[in-house]
Design a protein around this motif. Structure first.
Motif, PDB file in Angstrom:
ATOM      1  N   ILE A 141       8.675  37.521  52.365  1.00 57.37           N
ATOM      2  CA  ILE A 141       7.243  37.353  52.606  1.00 57.37           C
ATOM      3  C   ILE A 141       6.464  37.525  51.304  1.00 57.37           C
ATOM      4  O   ILE A 141       5.510  36.787  51.034  1.00 57.37           O
ATOM      5  N   ARG A 142       6.881  38.487  50.477  1.00 49.29           N
ATOM      6  CA  ARG A 142       6.201  38.703  49.202  1.00 49.29           C
ATOM      7  C   ARG A 142       6.321  37.477  48.294  1.00 49.29           C
ATOM      8  O   ARG A 142       5.337  37.047  47.679  1.00 49.29           O
ATOM      9  N   VAL A 143       7.524  36.912  48.242  1.00 47.71           N
ATOM     10  CA  VAL A 143       7.753  35.779  47.343  1.00 47.71           C
ATOM     11  C   VAL A 143       7.084  34.504  47.859  1.00 47.71           C
ATOM     12  O   VAL A 143       6.481  33.749  47.085  1.00 47.71           O
ATOM     13  N   ASP A 144       7.187  34.255  49.157  1.00 43.27           N
ATOM     14  CA  ASP A 144       6.719  32.980  49.706  1.00 43.27           C
ATOM     15  C   ASP A 144       5.277  33.002  50.203  1.00 43.27           C
ATOM     16  O   ASP A 144       4.671  31.943  50.367  1.00 43.27           O
ATOM     17  N   ALA A 145       4.728  34.201  50.456  1.00 48.06           N
ATOM     18  CA  ALA A 145       3.384  34.254  51.042  1.00 48.06           C
ATOM     19  C   ALA A 145       2.403  35.068  50.210  1.00 48.06           C
ATOM     20  O   ALA A 145       1.352  34.566  49.816  1.00 48.06           O
ATOM     21  N   LEU A 179      -0.268  32.917  55.802  1.00 45.13           N
ATOM     22  CA  LEU A 179       0.000  33.476  57.126  1.00 45.13           C
ATOM     23  C   LEU A 179       1.150  32.744  57.804  1.00 45.13           C
ATOM     24  O   LEU A 179       1.996  33.357  58.461  1.00 45.13           O
ATOM     25  N   THR A 180       1.179  31.432  57.656  1.00 40.06           N
ATOM     26  CA  THR A 180       2.253  30.644  58.266  1.00 40.06           C
ATOM     27  C   THR A 180       3.601  31.013  57.670  1.00 40.06           C
ATOM     28  O   THR A 180       4.600  31.175  58.392  1.00 40.06           O
ATOM     29  N   ASN A 181       3.673  31.151  56.337  1.00 43.27           N
ATOM     30  CA  ASN A 181       4.926  31.524  55.678  1.00 43.27           C
ATOM     31  C   ASN A 181       5.381  32.914  56.110  1.00 43.27           C
ATOM     32  O   ASN A 181       6.567  33.138  56.386  1.00 43.27           O
ATOM     33  N   ALA A 182       4.435  33.860  56.160  1.00 40.91           N
ATOM     34  CA  ALA A 182       4.794  35.224  56.578  1.00 40.91           C
ATOM     35  C   ALA A 182       5.265  35.239  58.028  1.00 40.91           C
ATOM     36  O   ALA A 182       6.253  35.899  58.373  1.00 40.91           O
ATOM     37  N   GLU A 183       4.565  34.519  58.868  1.00 41.97           N
ATOM     38  CA  GLU A 183       4.929  34.474  60.290  1.00 41.97           C
ATOM     39  C   GLU A 183       6.300  33.853  60.486  1.00 41.97           C
ATOM     40  O   GLU A 183       7.074  34.285  61.344  1.00 41.97           O
ATOM     41  N   THR A 184       6.629  32.853  59.671  1.00 39.87           N
ATOM     42  CA  THR A 184       7.923  32.185  59.794  1.00 39.87           C
ATOM     43  C   THR A 184       9.076  33.145  59.532  1.00 39.87           C
ATOM     44  O   THR A 184      10.067  33.170  60.269  1.00 39.87           O
ATOM     45  N   HIS A 185       8.963  33.960  58.487  1.00 38.63           N
ATOM     46  CA  HIS A 185      10.042  34.899  58.158  1.00 38.63           C
ATOM     47  C   HIS A 185      10.170  35.988  59.218  1.00 38.63           C
ATOM     48  O   HIS A 185      11.290  36.388  59.572  1.00 38.63           O
ATOM     49  N   SER A 232      12.130  23.685  68.869  1.00 40.98           N
ATOM     50  CA  SER A 232      12.578  24.369  67.660  1.00 40.98           C
ATOM     51  C   SER A 232      11.894  25.730  67.595  1.00 40.98           C
ATOM     52  O   SER A 232      11.029  26.056  68.417  1.00 40.98           O
ATOM     53  N   THR A 233      12.285  26.511  66.592  1.00 44.48           N
ATOM     54  CA  THR A 233      11.694  27.839  66.452  1.00 44.48           C
ATOM     55  C   THR A 233      10.207  27.763  66.123  1.00 44.48           C
ATOM     56  O   THR A 233       9.454  28.682  66.451  1.00 44.48           O
ATOM     57  N   GLU A 234       9.786  26.678  65.472  1.00 48.59           N
ATOM     58  CA  GLU A 234       8.366  26.537  65.135  1.00 48.59           C
ATOM     59  C   GLU A 234       7.495  26.402  66.375  1.00 48.59           C
ATOM     60  O   GLU A 234       6.301  26.713  66.342  1.00 48.59           O
ATOM     61  N   ASP A 235       8.087  25.941  67.473  1.00 45.24           N
ATOM     62  CA  ASP A 235       7.314  25.745  68.705  1.00 45.24           C
ATOM     63  C   ASP A 235       7.138  27.037  69.504  1.00 45.24           C
ATOM     64  O   ASP A 235       6.366  27.057  70.463  1.00 45.24           O
ATOM     65  N   ILE A 236       7.836  28.102  69.123  1.00 46.15           N
ATOM     66  CA  ILE A 236       7.751  29.365  69.847  1.00 46.15           C
ATOM     67  C   ILE A 236       6.588  30.174  69.291  1.00 46.15           C
ATOM     68  O   ILE A 236       6.571  30.513  68.098  1.00 46.15           O
ATOM     69  N   GLY A 237       5.635  30.485  70.118  1.00 45.00           N
ATOM     70  CA  GLY A 237       4.489  31.265  69.679  1.00 45.00           C
ATOM     71  C   GLY A 237       4.852  32.720  69.436  1.00 45.00           C
ATOM     72  O   GLY A 237       5.719  33.283  70.113  1.00 45.00           O
ATOM     73  N   ILE A 238       4.174  33.333  68.480  1.00 40.36           N
ATOM     74  CA  ILE A 238       4.467  34.717  68.140  1.00 40.36           C
ATOM     75  C   ILE A 238       4.121  35.656  69.290  1.00 40.36           C
ATOM     76  O   ILE A 238       4.777  36.674  69.501  1.00 40.36           O
ATOM     77  N   MET A 239       3.105  35.311  70.089  1.00 36.48           N
ATOM     78  CA  MET A 239       2.717  36.159  71.213  1.00 36.48           C
ATOM     79  C   MET A 239       3.708  36.077  72.364  1.00 36.48           C
ATOM     80  O   MET A 239       3.732  36.945  73.232  1.00 36.48           O
ATOM     81  N   VAL A 240       4.527  35.038  72.389  1.00 33.68           N
ATOM     82  CA  VAL A 240       5.617  34.932  73.362  1.00 33.68           C
ATOM     83  C   VAL A 240       6.857  35.644  72.840  1.00 33.68           C
ATOM     84  O   VAL A 240       7.591  36.293  73.593  1.00 33.68           O
ATOM     85  N   LEU A 241       7.064  35.547  71.541  1.00 34.69           N
ATOM     86  CA  LEU A 241       8.274  36.108  70.946  1.00 34.69           C
ATOM     87  C   LEU A 241       8.251  37.635  70.888  1.00 34.69           C
ATOM     88  O   LEU A 241       9.285  38.276  71.088  1.00 34.69           O
TER      89      LEU A 241
END
Length: 252
Positions: A115-119, A134-140, A168-177
């Motif tokens: 997250i530090r390197v990419d976001a 935020l998107t990069n941090a959320e992805t990791h 795909s994993t991108e379609d899974i919302g963080i509030m569901v996960l």
């Protein structure tokens, strides 16, 4: 910006103030001046409400960040250890929580580094926008949580949210996960807790049977079994085995 993104961004910023290198922390921070002044401008009222909203969200950041990391499993397992040994408040809560926090930082260090390197660093260098950071941090974070979330638990909340089946994993919302990740962590922690209880339960049964056979019905078995539990835990280097099992459960 949605609520979970504000919480995610604020929590990551607080974490990195503690764990990132000095050159990142040394970045200049904006000053904050909180004042309540009368105004006739609607825009100023809106800005004040935004500040109030952010301060309110800050109170929820610890809960969100705890549930999105390995802290839940670690603290539950450590609590099982203390309960199985029947040592009351030894180790005290402060020690268990402190150990759980540092183990969490250790386990999550690779994720925080990504997250530090990419976001964080690209955002502080004005190379990417806040939304991209935020998107990069959320992805990791999602990659870490998905790795330790059971498909059955994830399907429960996907179906409950009435959302389409994610491709795909991108379609899974963080509030569901997040809730799916939490109940998966709790199940794993309880499985480890059961295995921790078994040897101590055997000691309790042996001591209770021995006391009954000797006719010592008035002596509480826990008084006799407690030293044997502590002796067994020390001889087997119990804290080493517990921490080793926790690290191995995350593939370390």
């Amino acid at each position: 910006m949605s609520l979970h993104r504000i919480v995610l961004f604020t929590g990551i910023a607080l974490v990195f103030l503690l764990v990132v290198p000095d050159q990142v922390v040394a970045q200049p921070l904006p000053g904050i001046d909180l004042r309540i002044n009368p105004t006739n401008e609607p825009t100023e009222v809106v800005d004040s409400l935004k500040v109030l909203f952010i301060l309110t969200v800050l109170a929820l950041v610890p809960a969100f960040m705890i549930l999105m990391t390995s802290f839940t499993r670690i603290i539950v397992v450590l609590s099982f250890v203390r309960t199985a040994m029947a040592t009351q408040q030894t180790p005290p809560n402060q020690v268990l929580i402190g150990l759980a926090l540092f183990l969490t930082f250790f386990i999550m260090a690779p994720v925080f580094e990504q997250i530090r390197v990419d976001a964080l660093e690209p955002y502080l260098a004005n190379e990417i926008s806040q939304e991209a950071a935020l998107t990069n941090a959320e992805t990791h974070l999602k990659e870490f949580m998905l790795k330790h979330t059971r498909e059955k638990d994830l399907a429960l909340f996907v179906n409950a949210s009435k959302m389409d089946r994610p491709e795909s994993t991108e379609d899974i919302g963080i509030m569901v996960l997040i809730p799916a990740f939490v109940i998966s962590e709790l199940k794993t922690a309880f499985q480890m807790g059961f295995l921790i209880f078994v040897p101590f339960l055997i000691i309790d049964m042996v001591i209770a049977s021995t006391l009954m056979s000797m006719g010592m019905f008035m002596v509480p078995p826990i008084i006799i079994s407690l030293p044997f539990k502590i002796l067994l835990f020390v001889m087997t280097d119990g804290w080493y085995l517990i921490v080793q099992s926790l690290l191995q459960s995350y593939g370390m």
